[in-house]
Design a protein around this motif. Structure first.
Motif, PDB file in Angstrom:
ATOM      1  N   GLU A  57     -75.987   8.227  -2.263  1.00 14.63           N
ATOM      2  CA  GLU A  57     -75.140   7.052  -2.016  1.00 14.63           C
ATOM      3  C   GLU A  57     -73.705   7.427  -1.675  1.00 14.63           C
ATOM      4  OE1 GLU A  57     -76.057   3.877  -1.881  1.00 14.63           O
ATOM      5  OE2 GLU A  57     -78.141   4.308  -2.341  1.00 14.63           O
ATOM      6  N   ASN A  58     -73.393   8.703  -1.776  1.00 16.30           N
ATOM      7  CA  ASN A  58     -72.077   9.165  -1.322  1.00 16.30           C
ATOM      8  C   ASN A  58     -71.966   8.858   0.167  1.00 16.30           C
ATOM      9  OD1 ASN A  58     -69.916  10.949  -0.386  1.00 16.30           O
ATOM     10  ND2 ASN A  58     -70.058  11.909  -2.406  1.00 16.30           N
ATOM     11  N   TYR A  61     -73.337  10.902   3.292  1.00 19.74           N
ATOM     12  CA  TYR A  61     -74.685  10.952   3.860  1.00 19.74           C
ATOM     13  C   TYR A  61     -74.967   9.792   4.804  1.00 19.74           C
ATOM     14  CZ  TYR A  61     -75.004  14.605   0.507  1.00 19.74           C
ATOM     15  OH  TYR A  61     -74.742  15.749  -0.192  1.00 19.74           O
ATOM     16  N   TYR A  62     -74.229   8.703   4.654  1.00 19.07           N
ATOM     17  CA  TYR A  62     -74.372   7.590   5.595  1.00 19.07           C
ATOM     18  C   TYR A  62     -73.695   7.895   6.935  1.00 19.07           C
ATOM     19  CZ  TYR A  62     -76.031   4.359   1.971  1.00 19.07           C
ATOM     20  OH  TYR A  62     -76.766   3.726   1.002  1.00 19.07           O
ATOM     21  N   SER A 243     -71.468   3.106  16.159  1.00 19.89           N
ATOM     22  CA  SER A 243     -72.041   2.758  14.856  1.00 19.89           C
ATOM     23  C   SER A 243     -71.435   3.556  13.712  1.00 19.89           C
ATOM     24  CB  SER A 243     -73.559   2.979  14.874  1.00 19.89           C
ATOM     25  OG  SER A 243     -73.845   4.359  14.934  1.00 19.89           O
ATOM     26  N   ASP A 247     -71.086  -1.363   9.127  1.00 19.67           N
ATOM     27  CA  ASP A 247     -71.647  -1.504   7.783  1.00 19.67           C
ATOM     28  C   ASP A 247     -72.924  -0.678   7.611  1.00 19.67           C
ATOM     29  OD1 ASP A 247     -69.724  -3.335   6.866  1.00 19.67           O
ATOM     30  OD2 ASP A 247     -70.721  -4.936   7.981  1.00 19.67           O
ATOM     31  N   HIS A 248     -73.125  -0.213   6.394  1.00 21.77           N
ATOM     32  CA  HIS A 248     -74.366   0.486   6.061  1.00 21.77           C
ATOM     33  C   HIS A 248     -75.558  -0.418   6.351  1.00 21.77           C
ATOM     34  CE1 HIS A 248     -72.215   3.128   2.800  1.00 21.77           C
ATOM     35  NE2 HIS A 248     -71.816   3.379   4.025  1.00 21.77           N
ATOM     36  N   GLY A 249     -76.690   0.203   6.612  1.00 24.25           N
ATOM     37  CA  GLY A 249     -77.928  -0.558   6.808  1.00 24.25           C
ATOM     38  C   GLY A 249     -78.049  -1.118   8.204  1.00 24.25           C
ATOM     39  N   ASP A 250     -78.301  -2.427   8.288  1.00 24.66           N
ATOM     40  CA  ASP A 250     -78.544  -3.020   9.600  1.00 24.66           C
ATOM     41  C   ASP A 250     -77.342  -2.895  10.525  1.00 24.66           C
ATOM     42  OD1 ASP A 250     -77.528  -5.061   7.620  1.00 24.66           O
ATOM     43  OD2 ASP A 250     -77.257  -6.172   9.474  1.00 24.66           O
ATOM     44  N   GLN A 252     -75.175  -0.353  11.078  1.00 21.92           N
ATOM     45  CA  GLN A 252     -75.228   0.890  11.856  1.00 21.92           C
ATOM     46  C   GLN A 252     -76.452   0.910  12.768  1.00 21.92           C
ATOM     47  OE1 GLN A 252     -74.430   3.903   8.468  1.00 21.92           O
ATOM     48  NE2 GLN A 252     -73.148   4.625  10.126  1.00 21.92           N
ATOM     49  N   HIS A 253     -77.560   0.423  12.229  1.00 21.95           N
ATOM     50  CA  HIS A 253     -78.813   0.407  12.980  1.00 21.95           C
ATOM     51  C   HIS A 253     -78.659  -0.390  14.283  1.00 21.95           C
ATOM     52  CE1 HIS A 253     -83.424   0.581  12.134  1.00 21.95           C
ATOM     53  NE2 HIS A 253     -83.194   0.678  13.417  1.00 21.95           N
ATOM     54  N   ARG A 254     -78.126  -1.588  14.170  1.00 25.98           N
ATOM     55  CA  ARG A 254     -78.013  -2.482  15.324  1.00 25.98           C
ATOM     56  C   ARG A 254     -76.977  -1.972  16.338  1.00 25.98           C
ATOM     57  NH1 ARG A 254     -77.688  -6.464  12.484  1.00 25.98           N
ATOM     58  NH2 ARG A 254     -75.448  -6.674  12.375  1.00 25.98           N
ATOM     59  N   GLY A 377     -75.502 -11.831   4.926  1.00 24.47           N
ATOM     60  CA  GLY A 377     -75.146 -10.729   5.829  1.00 24.47           C
ATOM     61  C   GLY A 377     -73.656 -10.475   5.807  1.00 24.47           C
ATOM     62  N   THR A 379     -72.328  -8.175   8.044  1.00 23.02           N
ATOM     63  CA  THR A 379     -71.974  -7.496   9.277  1.00 23.02           C
ATOM     64  C   THR A 379     -70.967  -8.284  10.088  1.00 23.02           C
ATOM     65  OG1 THR A 379     -74.080  -6.399   9.443  1.00 23.02           O
ATOM     66  CG2 THR A 379     -72.852  -6.668  11.477  1.00 23.02           C
TER      67      THR A 379
END
Lengths: 464, 464, 464
Positions: A57-58, A61-62, A243, A247-250, A252-254, A377, A379
């Protein structure tokens, strides 16, 4: 063969600036900069205190893989993109290296004072996100370098970077923290600002007799291939650029997905327009090297929004066309009528797509709905820091942010251009532009010819 | 100096295809493609509903670093590997860029219809894994490009890509979903199919008078160094290629490790055979650029299996030998006797190693035991979707999959080859092959000579 | 044009060594090497047994992005950095490829016996961390290659690598496991050892008549640009190198940050000193290509410690100066008076900064306090394996480790140098050094000239 107005300055100026500024950095870092809680040895205690389940969670790594991609864009991407000139490859990649290395240090300080200052002890606490933002800040200055490539000295570039980073940090603070606009990939904050900053400086440094260097203002076959290394690393890693700090999760993905699509679309329309406007339908390497990237610029602001995959393709489609047409018509027009000499065509690659990106961001924000973005959300958090923000208002804020970026770029560029016109910086004479010769020890090319050919030439000359 | 059969077509054909096809992509994406649950803003709600503990469980973080590596392989790896020709570097890297950018969009659609269609709303839901698979799909077409490099026009390449992606998606569906074979790194699905597809097209487009371009069908010193950039980025990132879509955890871990080892082993045997079969024991750059990669191809299917480290080394060992011998003996033989002109030698780099990879996969699958794979392990899940699958049966399925890949490659290639023989695509004349001149604005090389040398030459000529 | 002492050996020597050694690797891997628990199919069972919550806790996800960056440094970074010579680019990048591919296999075995041996079954269990360490081990040998670049044969390089890896593994075991020193980025273990190993070999292989190859011991314009690809990929990914095997969480985070800063600082002082010591204040590409990396070397040991951001800048500041001065003064001095011919100047890039790195590490360790490092922190675990270690003692251990590295380098280099002087390895004659011609099939450069120019030249010659 060439003359420098002041040989002593050349000898002492650059070393002095480098040493003094680097020393200043050390002192300022000593006074102000410390590790943040995620890069400090006390992380393990913090982690337990905050009940964070795992080291993974550091934030490192994201974001670290994205950081490395951005880092490659800054040093190899921008550096090699500018190697296309036949005799300015050392300057392109070497000065890019120099100003980026200085710029990222100064950016850590400037951005830190605005964003990462810990008021409890007056220190700036840095970690991976600061490293990415420093690289972003540097990108603005490297864009500006594109406009003046081959026409300024290293000291001028360092001055330009010092002021550029400073202006960037203020502009970014106004846009992100005061106006509360969002700009994950920096269409406005980085590209629009950087491009107008560079273009204004180039306008202030107009050289009426630059045609004396015409001989050197072009490419050779292999320098164009080198430039494609820059193009491709920028193109491939742009999804990471847009990205990297979302934000973490969706989020960066989107952002990665939207950017990937926009860029793919741009390539096809760039090829189409390049072929359409050349004799015999040939392709022009200048377009392929530059306009293919316009989609990544233009999708910067909206990449983290719900732009939808087809929306990304549309943005890329338009930018490929506009950017290539810019190279065909606008760059010659600007040089002839507006006295703006834009070596790399940053107006086509960064300024126009950046403005488009700002507009796309404003429209996407203004049309946001709760059903699309969800109640939880974070984002596109149009409630932001204050509860009464409605989407249309956010759209207006985005538009205001775009204006701020343009104003800072133009105003800052004119100001810094005035400073750079002072006759103390050792800039090259008109007939030495686009040439590494005055600033670099160049290898003796005669010996490049393999001995067997030298021998043949020798024989051939003898016979005649 | 050169003549094009139809100058108007050249002028309008490529732009028209690019604009129309890109517009079609936008429409199809608008109708069909949406974000999947991990790239959608509703992810945070989904996450809570499904009791997923952290954003780091978003598939993005498992696969994005591998995706970026694969992306580099597609654009820099394949692009630069083909720059070895002395005057076709623009075409190599530029057309590679074009067809990959189109191909990945079409692949998202084609693969999406087969694999990611959400039947509840008829939309294709995409995320990071779709991006990787689209890049994989493109790889098949870029392999095929290697066989016809320098002998076809951009429009022909786009047509070849359109059909190639379509065939790939069907073939992949049959192999993975109907036959239930496994092929993580695509030895069969990507390499075997792509290579036979390209070779069949090259056979259909046989040019008896290609020797008129002999002058250009070779490298120069620096073009070989450029090609090594492609080789190395393919070689280094191949572990990511083979592990990009394998199972989380040990699956990705093992696939990367096996590929790393197989590739290392290949380098040594390639060097050995290259040196052994040249005069004076010299090394041939063609072998070093290509055959060193054969191990990565051949370990593609079995990389995720318990191939064991020494198994990977053995696969790499054999492929280095076979691939290099292919360059020495088979490529000239195929050109002379089978009328297959294979510019990059994809038969040696992709076809043979791909087939070996399929066989290795079948053997490894057939010899699987529960003690090695564990009862809970999902990596080599020979129970798959139906309980009665036994290892030997899975081995048979793998072998069947290999046959499907070859059939699709050969059959599809002959079909597309027929289409490409229509005299409407503006392909280059025999004496214009391997030359960028007809399709690219080339810089004027005279000026590449540094002024000081120009002056010297001038003086020298004068004296004589 | 050139003569080889033994043509048969050249023909058979290299292939024989490659085949035999690779076969030996397969046998040794078959006997000794297996997957570790994180890359084995039983991972899922292990995970549940050990109550690990998620696949993302597999070490693969902590380290794989760093591994790929390190991999790029080894193959593209070192390989291209050495392409600067005008006619030795094939040898630089090709032999680098060969010896790294062999070296990493041998390193997995050697390091495995010392560090990853599972005593329960006598097998070496490998995973991602072993892959990184194998790449590290190879780095030591590639550094050594820099000293002898262009003056040895491929077989000599393989012999040098075999012994180099062996010595490295022993030295590393002594430093890390017996002395209990820490050296995350390998300032001592990798750089100091590798540099002195190479320099000693170069001293043993001194060639008094090397000036016969003077003609080839320099760069051409484009070979210098190729070398910048190597420089930049080393520079950009060095934060991954120094953080690849440090502790999860803050350890990796801090190591990356410190390295990023040290390298930025080095660039400015390198430019300053390069400009200051050249005529007319020009920059020298040799310095920009090499000395800019010295900061990464010097911060290797202390990168994971609480060096503080300003500490990193100071280390980089000093190393840029020292390394560049080394190129200006020390390299010519060493060649003339100490009979050490150091092609790439590894003494300036690796030896001196490596020693500085060891000293910085010792000082940082000796001054550690519990308030800075925390009671729970495991990054600088000065309690290590025995409770009575106090910081000053740890500082002493670090210093002792530095001495071990130097001794192994010098001693091992002299020993291996003796072996390499045997007249059986087919090394090039003095006037064939720095030339690819004796070992590579080279393309015929005449045809590189575009036909239109050939025609012009032809006409021009005719007229005269």
């Amino acid at each position: 063969m060439f003359s420098l107005c002041d040989d002593t300055l050349q000898n002492v100026g650059l070393p002095a600036v480098c040493i003094v500024w680097q020393t200043a950095m050390i002192i300022l870092f000593g006074v102000f900069i410390r590790y943040n809680e995620e890069s400090d040895t006390h992380w393990i205690e913090q982690r337990k205190a905050k009940n964070i389940s795992s080291d993974v969670e550091n934030d490192f790594y994201y974001r670290y893989p994205s950081f490395q991609d951005v880092h490659v864009m800054i040093f190899v991407g921008f550096g090699f993109l500018m190697t296309f000139l036949k005799r300015y490859s050392f300057g392109a990649v070497g000065y890019n290296f120099l100003i980026a290395s200085f710029g990222l240090q100064w950016a850590l300080l400037m951005q830190g004072w605005f964003h990462s200052l810990d008021y409890s002890d007056g220190k700036i606490k840095i970690g991976i996100e600061n490293m990415i933002n420093a690289d972003f800040c540097v990108a603005g200055c490297l864009i500006a370098y594109g406009a003046v490539l081959g026409k300024v000295s290293a000291v001028q570039l360092l001055v330009m970077t010092l002021f550029g980073i400073t202006l960037f940090a203020v502009e970014e603070y106004i846009i992100l923290d005061l106006i509360h606009a969002r700009d994950a990939g920096g269409s406005m904050v980085i590209h629009t600002f950087g491009a107008y900053y560079g273009l204004s400086i180039s306008w202030m440094l107009y050289r009426p007799n630059l045609n004396q260097s015409d001989r050197l203002q072009g490419s050779v076959y292999h320098s164009d291939v080198f430039a494609m290394i820059g193009t491709l690393f920028l193109w491939m890693f742009w999804p990471s650029f847009n990205s990297a700090v979302t934000d973490h999760g969706d989020g960066q993905h989107r952002a990665a997905l939207n950017t990937y699509l926009a860029l793919a679309s741009t390539v096809l329309t760039t090829v189409a327009i390049s072929s359409l406007f050349q004799k015999h339908g040939k392709l022009d390497m200048v377009h392929i090297q530059n306009s293919t990237l316009a989609g990544g610029v233009a999708v910067g602001t909206a990449a983290e929004f719900m732009l939808m995959p087809y929306g990304s393709l549309i943005v890329g489609f338009c930018c490929g066309i506009i950017s290539t047409l810019g190279y065909v018509y606008l760059t010659p027009f600007m040089e002839k009528h507006l006295k703006i000499q834009d070596t790399c065509g940053i107006h086509n690659l960064h300024a126009m797509p950046g403005v488009i990106g700002g507009i796309v961001g404003a429209i996407t924000a203004a049309t946001a709905t709760e059903s699309v973005y969800g109640v939880e959300g974070n984002t596109f958090d149009f409630d932001g820091d204050f509860k009464d923000t409605v989407p249309t208002r956010q759209g207006g804020l985005q538009a205001a942010a775009l204006c701020v970026a343009i104003c800072f770029g133009v105003g800052g560029g004119i100001l810094v251009g005035c400073i750079l016109r002072l006759p103390i910086w050792g800039d090259p004479a008109d007939d030495n532009c686009f040439d590494d010769e005055p600033y670099w020890e160049l290898p003796d090319e005669e010996e490049a010819i393999p001995p067997i050919l030298q021998y043949n030439n020798h024989m051939r000359n003898k016979d005649m």
